[in-house]
Design an enzyme around this catalytic site. Structure first.
Site, PDB file in Angstrom:
ATOM      1  N   GLU A  91     -58.445  19.043  17.144  1.00 31.78           N
ATOM      2  CA  GLU A  91     -57.767  18.050  16.125  1.00 31.78           C
ATOM      3  C   GLU A  91     -58.876  16.098  15.881  1.00 31.78           C
ATOM      4  O   GLU A  91     -58.470  15.821  16.733  1.00 31.78           O
ATOM      5  CB  GLU A  91     -56.565  17.523  16.156  1.00 31.78           C
ATOM      6  CG  GLU A  91     -56.280  16.795  14.583  1.00 31.78           C
ATOM      7  CD  GLU A  91     -55.008  15.399  15.203  1.00 31.78           C
ATOM      8  OE1 GLU A  91     -54.703  15.455  15.629  1.00 31.78           O
ATOM      9  OE2 GLU A  91     -54.487  15.026  14.033  1.00 31.78           O
ATOM     10  N   ASP A 109     -54.304  18.048  20.569  1.00 30.34           N
ATOM     11  CA  ASP A 109     -53.869  16.670  19.338  1.00 30.34           C
ATOM     12  C   ASP A 109     -54.253  16.304  19.684  1.00 30.34           C
ATOM     13  O   ASP A 109     -54.754  15.088  21.359  1.00 30.34           O
ATOM     14  CB  ASP A 109     -51.858  16.941  19.862  1.00 30.34           C
ATOM     15  CG  ASP A 109     -51.183  15.515  18.582  1.00 30.34           C
ATOM     16  OD1 ASP A 109     -50.869  16.185  18.187  1.00 30.34           O
ATOM     17  OD2 ASP A 109     -50.828  14.764  19.076  1.00 30.34           O
TER      18      ASP A 109
HETATM   19  C1  GLC Z   1     -51.143  14.912  15.194  1.00 35.43           C
HETATM   20  C2  GLC Z   1     -50.457  15.811  14.636  1.00 35.43           C
HETATM   21  C3  GLC Z   1     -49.228  14.813  13.952  1.00 35.43           C
HETATM   22  C4  GLC Z   1     -48.856  14.177  14.878  1.00 35.43           C
HETATM   23  C5  GLC Z   1     -49.891  12.935  16.160  1.00 35.43           C
HETATM   24  C6  GLC Z   1     -49.112  12.661  16.994  1.00 35.43           C
HETATM   25  O1  GLC Z   1     -52.137  14.010  14.636  1.00 35.43           O
HETATM   26  O2  GLC Z   1     -50.854  16.969  13.587  1.00 35.43           O
HETATM   27  O3  GLC Z   1     -48.179  15.964  13.131  1.00 35.43           O
HETATM   28  O4  GLC Z   1     -47.665  13.450  14.520  1.00 35.43           O
HETATM   29  O5  GLC Z   1     -50.741  13.880  16.484  1.00 35.43           O
HETATM   30  O6  GLC Z   1     -48.592  13.566  18.196  1.00 35.43           O
END
Ligand code: GLC
Length: 503
Positions: free
Chosen positions: A230, A167
């Site tokens: 991500e 993440d």
């Molecule tokens: C990422 C996740 C999202 C979450 C954020 C904070 O962007 O995909 O769903 O709210 O991180 O952890």
């Protein structure tokens, strides 16, 4: 567990679970209060072990979400840290004294809206939260934090999980001088409040790639495991996370199809060509069409175009990551304010992510088979679940699900699709995108109609092809290549038998 056979039947190779850890659920599990256990909502650690075992028995990989940037404010580390300025865990989080006017130390904003700083009355300082107020950011400049988080990775790798989706890795380090982020000159009213600033001092800070390389080393120690990151566009940023020596994440998520506002043949071709051109040598591509943070593809494009989009998605070079339910054509569900769960939605209803997070549509019984009748799921089931669900679509030879499964079957059967080269083909019709996939002497052509009207695609060479699949699932067989007729929203997958066109 009972659905693993379905995933195999569908043709899936790996399953990524969004966070399953103990959490007060302020951000759907991304606010974690214990990194090394399972939330009772989902079961126990032993259940997770069984899931890993059963997945492996079916040749399915299991990938967990690893959330290194923040914990829940209910995590014992933060509970300790906030006790006093001298607590040994204090420096595990990011604290600043108030500015002279008593306000926060700088202008940084939370991804969910408002200041990223929350005043902690007990210790008289502000703590940083780039997401919800209940998600304090960890201080990755502190080496004890790094060690503790790498141990978390090892905890799960030791239990046999096949890797992680990490993440927001790009946010782990923040500017050491805490300088204000500049305003985004391109921001306009209606855009997400968070994008009003450029994340100049809150993302991609010097030293970040070293941390990602360390994560990779942890994973590599275990052999065949995967690290997915991500990473949000721009593309130049995303590809950097492969690492100069391909030693960072194996797959920085390629979210361009999710985020591109215009869906037209020209733009999509541009994305594909730019991405292929930007990939470092030896890097393996990947594509995402929907996820839990943005509206579903069948809502963005409508179900007709979404079928064509599935053909694009599943025939492009690289690993596709499919969001649950997209394979049956699930759409966003309007959620009334009193049912809203998402912190971003509570702040700004128009950006709520709840509509794309509704229960999976398994069957036509109450709650769509997601949970027992009589139990209320935390978000409502779509109104049309009796038409769009796995059980119904499994028996319909032209359903969305049949299309996705057939595409996955062909992808597995044809090396040109699973590992061949990718080459866009020029042709005069601006509403269509055509490309070739090739491996050894196997050639496939994909022709996609981005309009709702019939179109003709003319290819530079004559020759005979064989139509393997139409997204309408109603025709196949020999097909002359010189002039290919497509119906509205149709996509065709064609195998060449002779004379591949020049590219
Ligand atoms: C990422 C996740 C999202 C979450 C954020 C904070 O962007 O995909 O769903 O709210 O991180 O952890």
């Amino acid at each position: 567990m009972s659905k693993l056979d379905y995933l195999r039947w569908l043709g899936v190779d790996a399953l990524w679970l969004s966070p399953i850890y103990p959490s007060p659920m302020a951000d759907f599990g991304y606010d974690i209060s214990n990194f090394t256990d399972v939330h009772p909502l989902f079961g126990t650690l032993e259940d997770l072990d069984t899931l890993v075992r059963q997945a492996h028995q079916r040749d399915l990989k299991l990938i967990l979400d690893f959330v290194p940037n923040h914990t829940s404010d209910e995590h014992p580390w933060f509970q300790q840290a906030r006790q006093s300025r001298t607590n040994e865990k204090r420096d595990w989080y990011i604290w600043r004294d108030p500015a002279p006017d008593g306000g926060p130390a700088n202008n940084w904003t939370s991804n969910f809206g408002g200041s990223a700083w929350q005043f902690d009355a007990q210790s008289g300082q502000y703590y940083l939260h780039l997401f919800d107020v209940k998600q304090p950011d960890l201080n990755w400049r502190n080496h004890e934090v790094r060690r503790a988080m790498f141990d978390v990775m090892r905890f799960w790798l030791d239990r046999g999980v096949d890797g992680f989706r990490v993440d927001v890795p790009g946010a782990l380090l923040k500017d050491e001088q805490f300088r204000d982020n500049p305003l985004n000159p391109d921001w306009k009213a209606g855009d997400r409040p968070y994008t009003r600033q450029l994340s100049l001092y809150t993302e991609d800070q010097p030293g970040i790639h070293e941390i990602v390389r360390e994560m990779r080393a942890v994973v590599d120690h275990y052999g065949e495991r995967v690290l997915i990151g991500e990473i949000w566009p721009p593309m130049e940023r995303m590809v950097q996370y492969y690492g100069e020596q391909l030693d960072e994440v194996h797959l920085p998520f390629n979210l361009q199809l999710v985020l591109r506002p215009t869906w037209e043949a020209r733009t999509i071709r541009q994305i594909v060509d730019e991405y292929e051109g930007a990939l470092p040598r030896g890097a393996w591509p990947n594509w995402v069409l929907s996820n839990h943070d943005r509206p579903r593809v069948a809502t963005r494009l409508g179900r007709e175009q979404a079928r064509m989009a599935q053909m694009l998605f599943l025939t492009l070079r690289g690993t596709p990551t499919c969001y649950y339910g997209d394979e049956v054509g699930m759409q966003n569900v309007a959620i009334s304010p009193e049912l809203m769960q998402d912190p971003e939605g509570k702040e700004n209803a128009q950006y709520s992510r709840d509509p794309e997070r509704t229960p999976m549509q398994w069957e036509s019984s109450p709650n769509a088979g997601f949970c027992p009748a009589g139990v209320r799921p935390w978000l409502p089931v779509a109104d049309d679940f009796q038409t769009y669900n796995v059980a119904v679509e499994q028996h319909d030879p032209r359903s969305f699900l049949t299309l996705v499964r057939t595409l996955l079957t062909l992808r597995r059967a044809l090396p040109a699709l699973s590992m061949g080269s990718q080459q866009s083909i020029d042709q005069p019709n601006p509403t269509c995108f055509v490309y070739q996939r090739q491996h050894a002497d196997e050639h496939c052509l994909v022709a996609l109609n981005f309009s709702a009207q019939d179109q003709v695609v003319t290819l530079p060479e004559q020759g005979q092809g064989r139509l393997l699949l139409s997204t309408h699932l109603d025709r196949e067989g020999p097909l002359p290549l010189s002039e290919v007729h497509l119906r509205g929203n149709e996509g065709l997958l064609i195998e060449f038998e002779t004379h591949p066109p020049h590219v």
